[in-house]
Scaffold this active site. Structure first.
Site, mmCIF file in Angstrom:
data_model
loop_
_atom_site.group_PDB
_atom_site.id
_atom_site.type_symbol
_atom_site.label_atom_id
_atom_site.label_comp_id
_atom_site.label_asym_id
_atom_site.label_seq_id
_atom_site.Cartn_x
_atom_site.Cartn_y
_atom_site.Cartn_z
ATOM 1 N N ASP A 54 3.084 8.654 -16.778
ATOM 2 C CA ASP A 54 2.982 10.036 -17.223
ATOM 3 C C ASP A 54 1.508 10.423 -17.133
ATOM 4 O O ASP A 54 0.714 10.030 -17.991
ATOM 5 C CB ASP A 54 3.507 10.132 -18.664
ATOM 6 C CG ASP A 54 3.517 11.561 -19.202
ATOM 7 O OD1 ASP A 54 3.098 12.476 -18.481
ATOM 8 O OD2 ASP A 54 3.946 11.732 -20.368
ATOM 9 N N ASP A 93 0.873 -1.174 0.000
ATOM 10 C CA ASP A 93 0.000 0.000 0.000
ATOM 11 C C ASP A 93 0.911 1.225 0.000
ATOM 12 O O ASP A 93 1.457 1.610 1.022
ATOM 13 C CB ASP A 93 -0.892 -0.032 1.249
ATOM 14 C CG ASP A 93 -1.820 1.169 1.311
ATOM 15 O OD1 ASP A 93 -1.890 1.920 0.319
ATOM 16 O OD2 ASP A 93 -2.448 1.365 2.360
ATOM 17 N N GLU A 115 10.941 16.070 -21.357
ATOM 18 C CA GLU A 115 9.968 15.261 -22.105
ATOM 19 C C GLU A 115 9.109 16.146 -22.984
ATOM 20 O O GLU A 115 8.783 15.826 -24.116
ATOM 21 C CB GLU A 115 9.090 14.460 -21.129
ATOM 22 C CG GLU A 115 8.171 13.442 -21.808
ATOM 23 C CD GLU A 115 6.785 13.943 -22.162
ATOM 24 O OE1 GLU A 115 6.020 13.170 -22.751
ATOM 25 O OE2 GLU A 115 6.455 15.117 -21.878
#
Ligand code: PHE
Ligand code: ZN
Ligand code: ZN
Ligand code: CA
Length: 468
Positions: free
Chosen positions: A186, A29, A157
């Site tokens: 992304d 988790d 990017e």
């Protein structure tokens, strides 16, 4: 009594079972609270630096420094890799967990830069915060990984996947061959979220299916998306490395069928603030973030233990970068224009290929790539697909040729010569022995030559150097 006991028990349980603990090795988790705290920091960084975290601006470097400091403190081996872009210097942060078999590397990554107009909190603070928190959680977990874990935070990017391309282009071939999987994140907290799983690389189908079954086990339906060249996994995919990833949606409009399965608003973009100044800390769906980071955790915990020792190396063991020319000239050097997607000659696969000669003039052209052939290999081979058409009519005289060569320091050896006499409208595969170059870094080279009339086209595609 009952009423008084229940909260007391709850308090005791909360003490002994902190919420960020991994209950089972395969299903951690990952803390959404901690992940949100990283996003708060990225927002503050933007706010303190002109409102953005764009390449070449101080908010980007501050973002990279923040991520690197967290990873350093957790015991990662980190590298700040700088490179230049038209908008200034950018940086990749690479972090490796220094345990596990370094010959089998499992990577996850995300781009850390924003566009120039805003802080980029969903795009892509979200993926970066999720990958960062997963890396920190792994370090804190006490797990013993079978494989080597490496995390990449890419710069630039938004300028055309520059950071991830720079990273793979500067990775020696032997290191490229060790990357078993690259996972990309992304945009994972879009305010009107979808749950998309990348489906654009057959080599990554195993990881793709693992993501789908993870979400299914949490009762979250997924859809496949063909992301192609829209994010940083593309650089890895072009090397033949298995890739996968998830995405919660950008400028596309959520359909009513998608709103039925995922909630949210039909007829509205998944992220109406995509690439806008309003992509701030308010532009997040924390349920999406929570589910997505647990999926990242699941993948890292699972692939950290995957047994890669028996199977073939990634990409079928191809040591060449961009062997099908689909990333254009990436990895190759030689005569400009040889690598082409021109439709007047077919590719063997995809749309790009290397088309040497075909101009019917006295000329030469060449194309080459440097490759390190491991010393430990029993044998090594160079294979390629070639298609030759010609306007020469002779059935006996060689006028135009292509040579397949290996350059070893100052020595050039020709392994094969094909000519106008070898014309074939269908692609033919050739395999050549390069075992003599084990332990050396050599250049594999194609040299085309034509005489002054009647064109011959030597079209080469899907080249491989394999060592077994
Ligand atoms: N890479 C895109 C961007 O940063 C976002 C995107 C991710 C689009 C995945 C499609 C799929 O702007
Ligand atoms: Zn973007
Ligand atoms: Zn993005
Ligand atoms: Ca091709």
């Amino acid at each position: 009594m009952r009423k008084a006991l229940a909260p007391a028990l709850g308090a005791i349980l909360a003490l002994v079972v902190p919420s960020n603990v991994a209950f089972a090795a395969d299903s951690p988790d990952i803390s959404v609270t901690n992940t949100k705290a990283h996003l708060d920091q990225l927002q503050s960084i933007a706010t303190g630096n002109g409102g953005n975290r764009y390449t070449g601006r101080p908010g980007y470097k501050a973002s990279a420094d923040y991520v690197k400091a967290k990873l350093d403190a957790a015991g990662y081996t980190t590298t700040l890799q700088s490179f230049s872009t038209s908008a200034g210097t950018s940086y990749n942060v690479i972090a490796e967990w220094p345990h596990g078999d370094a010959n089998h590397v499992v990577m996850a990554g995300s781009h850390l830069d924003s566009v120039s107009v805003g802080p980029g909190i969903n795009d892509n603070g979200s993926g970066s915060a999720g990958v960062l928190e997963t890396a920190l959680a792994y370090a804190a977990s006490g797990q013993t990984p079978k494989n080597r874990l490496r995390f990449g935070f890419w710069g630039a990017e938004e300028l055309g996947l520059l950071g991830s391309k720079y990273y793979v282009n500067n990775l020696p071939a032997a290191d490229r061959a060790k990357i078993e999987l690259y996972l990309n994140f992304d945009m994972i907290a879009s305010p009107n979220p979808g749950y998309f799983v990348y489906d654009d690389n057959p080599a990554g189908d195993g990881a793709r299916d693992e993501l789908v079954s993870y979400f299914t086990s949490k009762n979250v339906q997924t859809e496949f998306i063909d992301v192609q060249g829209r994010s940083d996994h593309a650089a890895f995919r072009s090397l033949g490395i298995p890739t996968a990833g998830t995405f919660s949606g950008a400028e596309e409009i959520k359909s009513s069928a998608q709103a039925t399965k995922w909630g949210g608003t039909a007829g509205r973009a998944f992220d109406p603030c995509y690439h806008r100044s309003c992509d701030t800390i308010s532009n997040l769906d924390l349920t999406s973030l929570d589910r997505q980071i647990d999926a990242i955790g699941h993948m890292i915990w699972t692939y950290a233990q995957k047994d890669y020792t028996g199977g073939p190396p990634p990409g079928g063991g191809n040591l060449l970068q961009n062997p099908g020319f689909e990333s254009g000239a990436t990895g190759w050097t030689g005569t400009t224009g040889v690598i082409t997607s021109s439709t007047s000659r077919p590719a063997h696969s995809g749309s790009y290929k290397a088309w040497l000669q075909g101009n019917g003039r006295s000329s030469t052209e060449n194309l080459g790539q440097s490759v390190a052939i491991p010393a430990t290999a029993a044998s090594a081979a160079l294979s390629l697909w070639i298609r030759i058409d010609t306007a020469e009519t002779t059935s006996s005289t060689v006028y135009d040729t292509v040579k397949v060569q290996v350059v070893d320091g100052s020595a050039t050896s020709t392994l094969a010569t094909y000519s106008n006499l070898n014309k074939s409208a269908a692609y033919v595969q050739k395999t050549l022995d390069v075992s003599a170059y084990k332990g050396k870094t050599v250049t594999v080279k194609f040299v085309g030559q034509e005489d002054s009339s009647a064109q011959t086209s030597f079209v080469i595609d899907d080249v491989a150097v394999t060592a077994g």
